[in-house]
Design a protein around this motif. Sequence first.
Motif, PDB file in Angstrom:
ATOM      1  N   SER A  34      -7.815  95.069  91.979  1.00 15.80           N
ATOM      2  CA  SER A  34      -8.202  95.780  90.347  1.00 15.80           C
ATOM      3  C   SER A  34      -8.527  97.365  90.747  1.00 15.80           C
ATOM      4  O   SER A  34      -8.734  97.704  91.715  1.00 15.80           O
ATOM      5  CB  SER A  34      -9.551  95.128  90.159  1.00 15.80           C
ATOM      6  OG  SER A  34     -10.470  95.383  90.840  1.00 15.80           O
ATOM      7  N   VAL A  35      -8.215  98.058  89.652  1.00 17.21           N
ATOM      8  CA  VAL A  35      -8.356  99.702  89.687  1.00 17.21           C
ATOM      9  C   VAL A  35      -9.816  99.874  90.278  1.00 17.21           C
ATOM     10  O   VAL A  35     -10.997  99.508  89.908  1.00 17.21           O
ATOM     11  CB  VAL A  35      -8.016 100.264  88.746  1.00 17.21           C
ATOM     12  CG1 VAL A  35      -8.893  99.992  87.314  1.00 17.21           C
ATOM     13  CG2 VAL A  35      -8.120 101.941  88.841  1.00 17.21           C
ATOM     14  N   HIS A  36      -9.922 100.811  91.464  1.00 20.63           N
ATOM     15  CA  HIS A  36     -11.105 101.191  92.131  1.00 20.63           C
ATOM     16  C   HIS A  36     -12.122  99.969  92.473  1.00 20.63           C
ATOM     17  O   HIS A  36     -13.282  99.849  92.663  1.00 20.63           O
ATOM     18  CB  HIS A  36     -11.953 102.007  91.245  1.00 20.63           C
ATOM     19  CG  HIS A  36     -11.307 103.175  90.876  1.00 20.63           C
ATOM     20  ND1 HIS A  36     -10.437 103.943  91.374  1.00 20.63           N
ATOM     21  CD2 HIS A  36     -12.013 104.476  90.368  1.00 20.63           C
ATOM     22  CE1 HIS A  36      -9.979 104.958  90.938  1.00 20.63           C
ATOM     23  NE2 HIS A  36     -11.080 105.499  90.241  1.00 20.63           N
ATOM     24  N   ASN A  37     -11.495  98.585  92.483  1.00 22.51           N
ATOM     25  CA  ASN A  37     -12.192  97.388  92.992  1.00 22.51           C
ATOM     26  C   ASN A  37     -13.421  97.188  91.893  1.00 22.51           C
ATOM     27  O   ASN A  37     -14.243  96.776  92.289  1.00 22.51           O
ATOM     28  CB  ASN A  37     -12.809  97.517  94.446  1.00 22.51           C
ATOM     29  CG  ASN A  37     -12.858  96.097  94.787  1.00 22.51           C
ATOM     30  OD1 ASN A  37     -12.580  94.877  94.377  1.00 22.51           O
ATOM     31  ND2 ASN A  37     -13.517  95.949  95.924  1.00 22.51           N
ATOM     32  N   GLU A  69      -5.364  99.784  82.726  1.00 16.83           N
ATOM     33  CA  GLU A  69      -5.595  99.273  83.936  1.00 16.83           C
ATOM     34  C   GLU A  69      -6.443  98.246  84.132  1.00 16.83           C
ATOM     35  O   GLU A  69      -6.406  97.320  85.167  1.00 16.83           O
ATOM     36  CB  GLU A  69      -5.815 100.589  84.876  1.00 16.83           C
ATOM     37  CG  GLU A  69      -4.760 101.736  85.127  1.00 16.83           C
ATOM     38  CD  GLU A  69      -5.368 103.067  85.875  1.00 16.83           C
ATOM     39  OE1 GLU A  69      -5.620 102.605  87.051  1.00 16.83           O
ATOM     40  OE2 GLU A  69      -5.680 103.841  85.009  1.00 16.83           O
ATOM     41  N   ILE A  72      -4.354  95.460  83.324  1.00 20.00           N
ATOM     42  CA  ILE A  72      -3.444  94.971  84.523  1.00 20.00           C
ATOM     43  C   ILE A  72      -4.138  94.186  85.519  1.00 20.00           C
ATOM     44  O   ILE A  72      -3.690  93.365  86.129  1.00 20.00           O
ATOM     45  CB  ILE A  72      -2.751  96.341  85.131  1.00 20.00           C
ATOM     46  CG1 ILE A  72      -1.975  96.770  83.750  1.00 20.00           C
ATOM     47  CG2 ILE A  72      -2.235  96.088  86.389  1.00 20.00           C
ATOM     48  CD1 ILE A  72      -1.170  98.278  84.223  1.00 20.00           C
ATOM     49  N   ARG A 131      -3.239  89.639 101.286  1.00 24.12           N
ATOM     50  CA  ARG A 131      -3.035  90.947 100.295  1.00 24.12           C
ATOM     51  C   ARG A 131      -4.100  91.911 100.439  1.00 24.12           C
ATOM     52  O   ARG A 131      -5.190  91.527 100.318  1.00 24.12           O
ATOM     53  CB  ARG A 131      -2.541  90.555  99.147  1.00 24.12           C
ATOM     54  CG  ARG A 131      -2.121  91.535  98.403  1.00 24.12           C
ATOM     55  CD  ARG A 131      -2.332  91.348  96.886  1.00 24.12           C
ATOM     56  NE  ARG A 131      -3.899  91.518  96.726  1.00 24.12           N
ATOM     57  CZ  ARG A 131      -4.807  92.487  96.721  1.00 24.12           C
ATOM     58  NH1 ARG A 131      -4.147  93.801  96.767  1.00 24.12           N
ATOM     59  NH2 ARG A 131      -5.930  92.323  96.660  1.00 24.12           N
ATOM     60  N   ARG A 135      -4.224 101.602 102.705  1.00 22.60           N
ATOM     61  CA  ARG A 135      -4.556 102.977 102.500  1.00 22.60           C
ATOM     62  C   ARG A 135      -4.469 103.371 104.032  1.00 22.60           C
ATOM     63  O   ARG A 135      -5.462 103.963 104.579  1.00 22.60           O
ATOM     64  CB  ARG A 135      -5.654 103.172 101.939  1.00 22.60           C
ATOM     65  CG  ARG A 135      -5.593 103.204 100.333  1.00 22.60           C
ATOM     66  CD  ARG A 135      -6.822 103.752  99.866  1.00 22.60           C
ATOM     67  NE  ARG A 135      -7.144 103.012  98.588  1.00 22.60           N
ATOM     68  CZ  ARG A 135      -7.737 101.968  98.183  1.00 22.60           C
ATOM     69  NH1 ARG A 135      -8.418 101.388  99.248  1.00 22.60           N
ATOM     70  NH2 ARG A 135      -7.847 101.189  97.136  1.00 22.60           N
ATOM     71  N   VAL A 210     -14.777 100.895  96.259  1.00 24.77           N
ATOM     72  CA  VAL A 210     -14.007 101.006  97.260  1.00 24.77           C
ATOM     73  C   VAL A 210     -14.909 101.138  98.671  1.00 24.77           C
ATOM     74  O   VAL A 210     -15.541 102.186  98.564  1.00 24.77           O
ATOM     75  CB  VAL A 210     -12.915 102.050  97.093  1.00 24.77           C
ATOM     76  CG1 VAL A 210     -11.910 102.402  98.485  1.00 24.77           C
ATOM     77  CG2 VAL A 210     -12.047 101.792  95.654  1.00 24.77           C
ATOM     78  N   ARG A 230      -6.177 108.926  96.478  1.00 29.15           N
ATOM     79  CA  ARG A 230      -7.306 109.219  95.959  1.00 29.15           C
ATOM     80  C   ARG A 230      -8.428 109.844  96.647  1.00 29.15           C
ATOM     81  O   ARG A 230      -8.647 109.235  97.784  1.00 29.15           O
ATOM     82  CB  ARG A 230      -8.080 108.076  94.926  1.00 29.15           C
ATOM     83  CG  ARG A 230      -7.064 107.374  94.050  1.00 29.15           C
ATOM     84  CD  ARG A 230      -7.602 107.668  92.666  1.00 29.15           C
ATOM     85  NE  ARG A 230      -6.754 106.758  91.861  1.00 29.15           N
ATOM     86  CZ  ARG A 230      -6.792 106.925  90.384  1.00 29.15           C
ATOM     87  NH1 ARG A 230      -7.385 107.886  89.917  1.00 29.15           N
ATOM     88  NH2 ARG A 230      -6.199 105.804  89.678  1.00 29.15           N
ATOM     89  N   PHE A 232     -11.426 109.495  97.295  1.00 30.31           N
ATOM     90  CA  PHE A 232     -12.771 108.944  97.243  1.00 30.31           C
ATOM     91  C   PHE A 232     -13.832 109.406  98.099  1.00 30.31           C
ATOM     92  O   PHE A 232     -15.038 109.260  97.735  1.00 30.31           O
ATOM     93  CB  PHE A 232     -12.475 107.466  97.856  1.00 30.31           C
ATOM     94  CG  PHE A 232     -11.880 106.637  96.709  1.00 30.31           C
ATOM     95  CD1 PHE A 232     -12.087 106.074  95.645  1.00 30.31           C
ATOM     96  CD2 PHE A 232     -10.385 105.787  97.402  1.00 30.31           C
ATOM     97  CE1 PHE A 232     -11.301 105.378  94.759  1.00 30.31           C
ATOM     98  CE2 PHE A 232      -9.544 105.376  96.162  1.00 30.31           C
ATOM     99  CZ  PHE A 232     -10.093 105.154  94.947  1.00 30.31           C
ATOM    100  N   LEU A 271       2.705  92.119  88.953  1.00 30.13           N
ATOM    101  CA  LEU A 271       2.291  93.071  90.093  1.00 30.13           C
ATOM    102  C   LEU A 271       1.851  92.109  91.114  1.00 30.13           C
ATOM    103  O   LEU A 271       2.241  92.165  92.309  1.00 30.13           O
ATOM    104  CB  LEU A 271       1.273  94.047  89.557  1.00 30.13           C
ATOM    105  CG  LEU A 271       0.732  94.963  90.820  1.00 30.13           C
ATOM    106  CD1 LEU A 271       1.694  95.806  91.404  1.00 30.13           C
ATOM    107  CD2 LEU A 271      -0.617  95.468  90.412  1.00 30.13           C
ATOM    108  N   PHE A 287      -1.142 102.613  96.367  1.00 32.44           N
ATOM    109  CA  PHE A 287      -0.778 102.833  94.923  1.00 32.44           C
ATOM    110  C   PHE A 287      -1.038 104.135  94.675  1.00 32.44           C
ATOM    111  O   PHE A 287      -2.070 105.018  95.432  1.00 32.44           O
ATOM    112  CB  PHE A 287      -1.725 102.132  94.108  1.00 32.44           C
ATOM    113  CG  PHE A 287      -1.531 100.716  94.020  1.00 32.44           C
ATOM    114  CD1 PHE A 287      -0.487  99.963  93.267  1.00 32.44           C
ATOM    115  CD2 PHE A 287      -2.213  99.702  94.951  1.00 32.44           C
ATOM    116  CE1 PHE A 287      -0.360  98.478  93.436  1.00 32.44           C
ATOM    117  CE2 PHE A 287      -2.213  98.494  95.092  1.00 32.44           C
ATOM    118  CZ  PHE A 287      -1.090  97.861  94.341  1.00 32.44           C
ATOM    119  N   ALA A 288      -0.676 104.799  93.558  1.00 33.39           N
ATOM    120  CA  ALA A 288      -1.470 106.073  92.962  1.00 33.39           C
ATOM    121  C   ALA A 288      -0.987 106.001  91.569  1.00 33.39           C
ATOM    122  O   ALA A 288       0.162 106.412  90.947  1.00 33.39           O
ATOM    123  CB  ALA A 288      -0.512 107.303  93.745  1.00 33.39           C
ATOM    124  N   THR A 326     -11.153  93.846 101.390  1.00 28.23           N
ATOM    125  CA  THR A 326     -12.133  94.307 101.008  1.00 28.23           C
ATOM    126  C   THR A 326     -13.074  93.250 100.217  1.00 28.23           C
ATOM    127  O   THR A 326     -12.616  92.173  99.803  1.00 28.23           O
ATOM    128  CB  THR A 326     -11.950  95.363  99.611  1.00 28.23           C
ATOM    129  OG1 THR A 326     -11.017  94.823  98.830  1.00 28.23           O
ATOM    130  CG2 THR A 326     -10.978  96.574 100.348  1.00 28.23           C
TER     131      THR A 326
END
Length: 343
Positions: A34-37, A69, A72, A131, A135, A210, A230, A232, A271, A287-288, A326
Amino acid sequence: LKEITVSTVTAPRRTKLTSDVVASLIATATRAPSVHNTQPWVFEFADDAIELRADPARGLRVADPSARELIISCGAALATLELAIRGLSLQPRTHLLPDPENPRLLARVRGVPGSPPTKEERRLLHAISRRHTHRAEFDGPAPSAHLIDRLRTAALRYGAHLRVISDAVEIERTLELAWAADKTQRDDITWRAEMARWANKPGVTARDGVPTFAFPAQRQAAAADVLPGREFALGRRSGTGAPAGYGPSALCVLVTDGEGPRHWLRAGAALQYILLTAASNWFFANFATQPLELPETRRALRDAISEPGQVQMLFQLGYSHTAFVTPRRPVREVLGGTTEPSS
Ligand SMILES: Cc1cc2nc3c(=O)[nH]c(=O)nc-3n(C[C@H](O)[C@H](O)[C@H](O)COP(=O)(O)O)c2cc1C
């Protein structure tokens, strides 16, 4: 949790799921990216079905005001839930956006009697825990044409298209746009503040956001051959990870025919099917999404690669023999009503 029964009107047999089984299905679903967890999902068990709801309290108001996002991310959780249901030899029956009055209700999934999982489904199930977003450096061969074909087929399962950008001019322009978007965001305090909210600090054992091991201490220098990671660390040198994206990889976009919640849900599901198929072969994504968060760079990217569809995700896929997993929030936090971010 009380005992829960899954049944269908038409199915000849009833399948009884205990609360432990429902909890384990949901725990598996939450392994999705998920975006930014942010883990922007809530699950409910109602009327013999597992419902997946969006949790807008976990949305990114600056980076993702349309919740593209977010949805998604939920689509990725949905595909994982469906696969977990297959792991029980049940067949998922999914109704996307079943209630027009309630757009937060993204999907209702029932399990009906089905066949045992296929060999491929078992491979994908095993890949769920491996999965991860990679990074760090890729340290093997770039994905083969055969693997790319399998990933394309995986995307088509949910009606989305995986495209590898292989033309040198298109690669160059894509990376340029990604770095330009990354700079625009880094230079803007509102974007930095939102990212700071989801970038974990050293010593914090949050179950979302993250983690520091997943990003490097310093801002990555702009490079012509990798996607921008990113930032972070945001100048605090808080990350302990390696810079991402170096090494052999394929530059990919995930594309849908249309735009809107239904397409985003299917993009997320596609995805996750791509990522699990890749992970079952030890290939992972970096990802970016920065260029897709600014309408003008999203449009420019589409033009640069002459893509008639809607670009939903941008990532590199490469090989690694290590997997960094994570954290996720426990099931009790995602089962029921909406929750405030815990970090
Ligand atoms: C819609 C979406 C957008 C994402 N965008 C980025 C991104 O721009 N940069 C990045 O490093 N990771 C990105 N990610 C990966 C998430 O940060 C990652 O899934 C999350 O931190 C959980 O970690 P995991 O994938 O290793 O389980 C994205 C994931 C999703 C689903």
